[in-house]
Design a protein around this motif. Structure first.
Motif, mmCIF file in Angstrom:
data_model
loop_
_atom_site.group_PDB
_atom_site.id
_atom_site.type_symbol
_atom_site.label_atom_id
_atom_site.label_comp_id
_atom_site.label_asym_id
_atom_site.label_seq_id
_atom_site.Cartn_x
_atom_site.Cartn_y
_atom_site.Cartn_z
ATOM 1 N N GLU A 1 0.629 -1.351 0.178
ATOM 2 C CA GLU A 1 0.175 0.095 -0.267
ATOM 3 C C GLU A 1 1.007 1.154 0.328
ATOM 4 O O GLU A 1 0.134 2.593 -0.506
ATOM 5 C CB GLU A 1 -1.360 0.115 1.621
ATOM 6 N N ARG A 2 2.576 1.174 0.660
ATOM 7 C CA ARG A 2 3.279 2.274 0.234
ATOM 8 C C ARG A 2 3.292 2.658 -1.318
ATOM 9 O O ARG A 2 3.174 3.644 -1.059
ATOM 10 C CB ARG A 2 3.996 1.997 1.195
ATOM 11 N N LEU A 3 3.388 1.837 -1.843
ATOM 12 C CA LEU A 3 3.769 1.997 -3.110
ATOM 13 C C LEU A 3 2.319 2.302 -4.133
ATOM 14 O O LEU A 3 2.060 3.103 -4.828
ATOM 15 C CB LEU A 3 4.414 0.832 -4.157
ATOM 16 N N VAL A 4 1.293 1.631 -3.762
ATOM 17 C CA VAL A 4 0.342 2.420 -4.338
ATOM 18 C C VAL A 4 -1.355 2.393 -4.196
ATOM 19 O O VAL A 4 -2.633 1.945 -4.602
ATOM 20 C CB VAL A 4 -0.324 0.622 -5.565
ATOM 21 N N GLY A 5 -1.287 2.865 -2.721
ATOM 22 C CA GLY A 5 -2.467 2.931 -1.900
ATOM 23 C C GLY A 5 -3.180 3.873 -2.315
ATOM 24 O O GLY A 5 -4.241 4.623 -1.586
#
Length: 291
Positions: free
Chosen positions: A122-126
């Motif tokens: 989620e840090r990348l696509v959240g």
């Protein structure tokens, strides 16, 4: 240019080559991952999220990992049989090589390449909005996000991956043409945001599973789009010459606008996108034309 359907198709290519197989070697050609070694890891899943590709990996006794990549404008994954010559792109563009006993996957000109615990995806696509091709697709949520910025142009709003994930320049241009919207119409002035959002999703989904992208229904060369890539050619509806702009005509004679904040390769690149439209089928609103 990779859009949501292209990335979805790419995920399927990697999935068929590697999913369920143990990696026998890896070669990362980016400094921050140069020492990473995925030998012994099993490829559990190859998934797409908007324009992002997520390769999920497992290994007994280890926390699952995700190899994340963003294709942006030039990126691509190619798969080969062991020993087969790699012909996809020049060798200097290779960013990662994944090997198994069955196949070799080569990532060319990839961006935002990261290896993270799957729990941290989620840090990348959240930040992304609902995925046009995902199980989470929610047109009402996409409309809510777009409507929250009424002063933005509908053109920029459709490209903003934080609103809905997967629309690129092709589908942006074609959606606006089919809805009869001048690209620089403010979101607040668009009468039917739901109709625009749902049409964009249908166009992207209609090309899932094939590499030739069409919005007209024809797969013939030169007949696949209404306005995209057709500068000075006659509109398929009214015959008016299709126009092309590299920036909003509203900016003519003014200093360039500053780039809006956002992740690299997404919101920050909106001002650089070329726009195609038919001036007759997508007329400039009268209120705008007189200001």
């Amino acid at each position: 240019m990779p859009e949501g359907d292209t990335v979805w198709n790419t995920a399927r290519v990697v999935e068929r080559a590697l999913t369920g197989h143990v990696l026998t070697g890896s070669d990362f050609r980016v400094p921050r991952l140069a020492t990473a070694d995925l030998s012994g890891w099993t490829v559990a899943e190859s998934a797409s999220r908007g324009k992002h590709l997520l390769l999920r990996l497992t290994r007994d006794g280890q926390e699952p990992l995700t190899l994340h990549s963003h294709l942006r404008m030039e990126g691509a994954w190619r798969t080969y049989a062991p020993g087969e010559r790699w012909t996809g792109r020049p060798a200097h563009l290779i960013r990662v090589v994944l090997r198994s006993a069955r196949a070799v996957a080569v990532g060319y000109h990839l961006h935002d390449l990261e290896l993270v615990p799957t729990a941290e995806e989620e840090r990348l696509v959240g930040h992304l909005g609902p995925d046009l091709l995902g199980a989470d697709w929610d047109p009402a949520e996409a409309v809510r996000r777009i409507a929250a910025q009424p002063a933005a142009t509908i053109s920029d709003a459709l490209l903003d991956q934080r609103n809905l994930a997967g629309v690129g320049n092709l589908y942006r241009a074609e959606t606006l043409f089919l809805r009869g919207l001048w690209p620089w119409t403010k979101v607040a002035a668009v009468a039917d945001l739901t109709g625009a959002v749902e049409l964009a999703q249908r166009l992207v989904a209609s090309n899932r599973g094939r590499w030739t992208q069409t919005t007209t229904g024809s797969l013939r060369r030169g007949e696949t789009s209404y306005v995209y890539g057709r500068r000075a050619q006659p509109c398929r509806r009214c015959g008016t010459a299709i126009r092309k702009a590299e920036k909003s005509p509203l900016l003519s004679g003014t200093a360039p606008r500053s780039r809006p904040a956002g992740r690299i390769g997404e919101k920050a690149e909106l001002e650089d996108r070329i726009t195609y439209w038919c001036p007759r089928c997508q007329p400039e609103p009268a209120a705008t034309a007189t200001t």
